[in-house]
Design an enzyme around this catalytic site. Sequence first.
Site, PDB file in Angstrom:
ATOM      1  N   GLU A 177      15.852  26.450  31.717  1.00 61.53           N
ATOM      2  CA  GLU A 177      15.828  25.245  32.510  1.00 61.53           C
ATOM      3  C   GLU A 177      14.287  25.532  33.322  1.00 61.53           C
ATOM      4  O   GLU A 177      13.773  26.518  33.489  1.00 61.53           O
ATOM      5  CB  GLU A 177      16.738  25.292  33.470  1.00 61.53           C
ATOM      6  CG  GLU A 177      17.185  26.458  34.194  1.00 61.53           C
ATOM      7  CD  GLU A 177      16.102  27.133  35.127  1.00 61.53           C
ATOM      8  OE1 GLU A 177      15.271  26.421  35.582  1.00 61.53           O
ATOM      9  OE2 GLU A 177      16.284  28.322  35.065  1.00 61.53           O
ATOM     10  N   GLU A 318      13.554  29.859  33.563  1.00 67.15           N
ATOM     11  CA  GLU A 318      12.732  29.431  32.290  1.00 67.15           C
ATOM     12  C   GLU A 318      13.392  29.870  31.065  1.00 67.15           C
ATOM     13  O   GLU A 318      12.730  29.687  29.883  1.00 67.15           O
ATOM     14  CB  GLU A 318      11.242  30.118  32.386  1.00 67.15           C
ATOM     15  CG  GLU A 318      10.515  29.715  33.614  1.00 67.15           C
ATOM     16  CD  GLU A 318       9.087  30.363  33.611  1.00 67.15           C
ATOM     17  OE1 GLU A 318       8.534  30.879  32.537  1.00 67.15           O
ATOM     18  OE2 GLU A 318       8.319  30.219  34.498  1.00 67.15           O
TER      19      GLU A 318
END
Length: 349
Positions: A177, A318
Amino acid sequence: MRLDTLTWTAPEPAPLDLAVTAELRRLIDGKAKPPGALGRLEALAVQLGAIQGRPDPRADRAVVLLFAGDHGLTEDGVSSYPREITAAMVRLILDGRASVSALARAAGAEVRVIDVGVASDLAPHLALQIAKVRAGTRNAAREPAMSAEECARALSCGADVARAAVEAGAEVIAIGEMGIGNTAAASLLLHRLGPAPLDDCIGAGAGHDAEGLARKRRVLAAAAARSDAEEPFEVLRQFGGLEIAAMAGAALGAAAAQRPVVVDGFISTAAVLVAARLQPRVLDACIFAHASAERGHRIMLERLGAEPLLDLGLRLGEGTGAVLALPILKAAAAMVREVASLAEVLGPA
């Protein structure tokens, strides 16, 4: 199965193939090594094969589905960074210059970014899918983060993206994300769905000082007091993020398509927590990459009965932790396919 009569039908995770499980255990025990000598790698190989329904598991074609969205909670200072950083970091990822980009290249994985809720428009890119439900969530300290329709759309988007990746040949799905403020949303999800005391769920996120952390606690306490939601879809709607909802949908979609789901850190695990409360069997398909340094992640892992592969003190997000775990999955699959059997070593009796 209809899980919420007014909102969303979750995909049914495929059951583990027990015949494949037995066959893999027999094959691995018969390799040219002492039984159990490769420890958790052996169990991981069995899990991969059972998820995929094949005695020769594959993990070479891995796709990182990185969902991006902004959070209304940032209006009240739950993050030390402005929400504009979300779009800036997405652009950096698409340019191949973010941490996840470098790690994914090293692991031989493809990164795809899905914009489900970034608060600004992003330029077209081959690795970017625009699936914006709305330009960021509402401020969950004052009102529900999403409408029921928006929450269902984000969940469905994630499931559809995962299914499409599998149809395109992905053997492993990793979820990650990007969204400033999403540790705050994840903390609220853990508090209500864990459940766990709110203070135990709140950490420094991207780098709060003592004053910022105190402010974050006040804002999240106000959000928690605003709604007493306990049903998983409603908790997600009240407190979650669009990218968190999409990751939950992606986990369910991948599990239904018989693909392992490699789960990153605190926020990704919060998405799986939601997915597991909707469909507990999704956990059979989940491989938890690492234990994050973010406060609350170990509580979340304990609530899910999850044992992560790595513990490197990561707290970036990430999808970086998920990418670092991919070579271990590849090694587990290669061990099954490539290590000689003991019978081959000993020769004819």
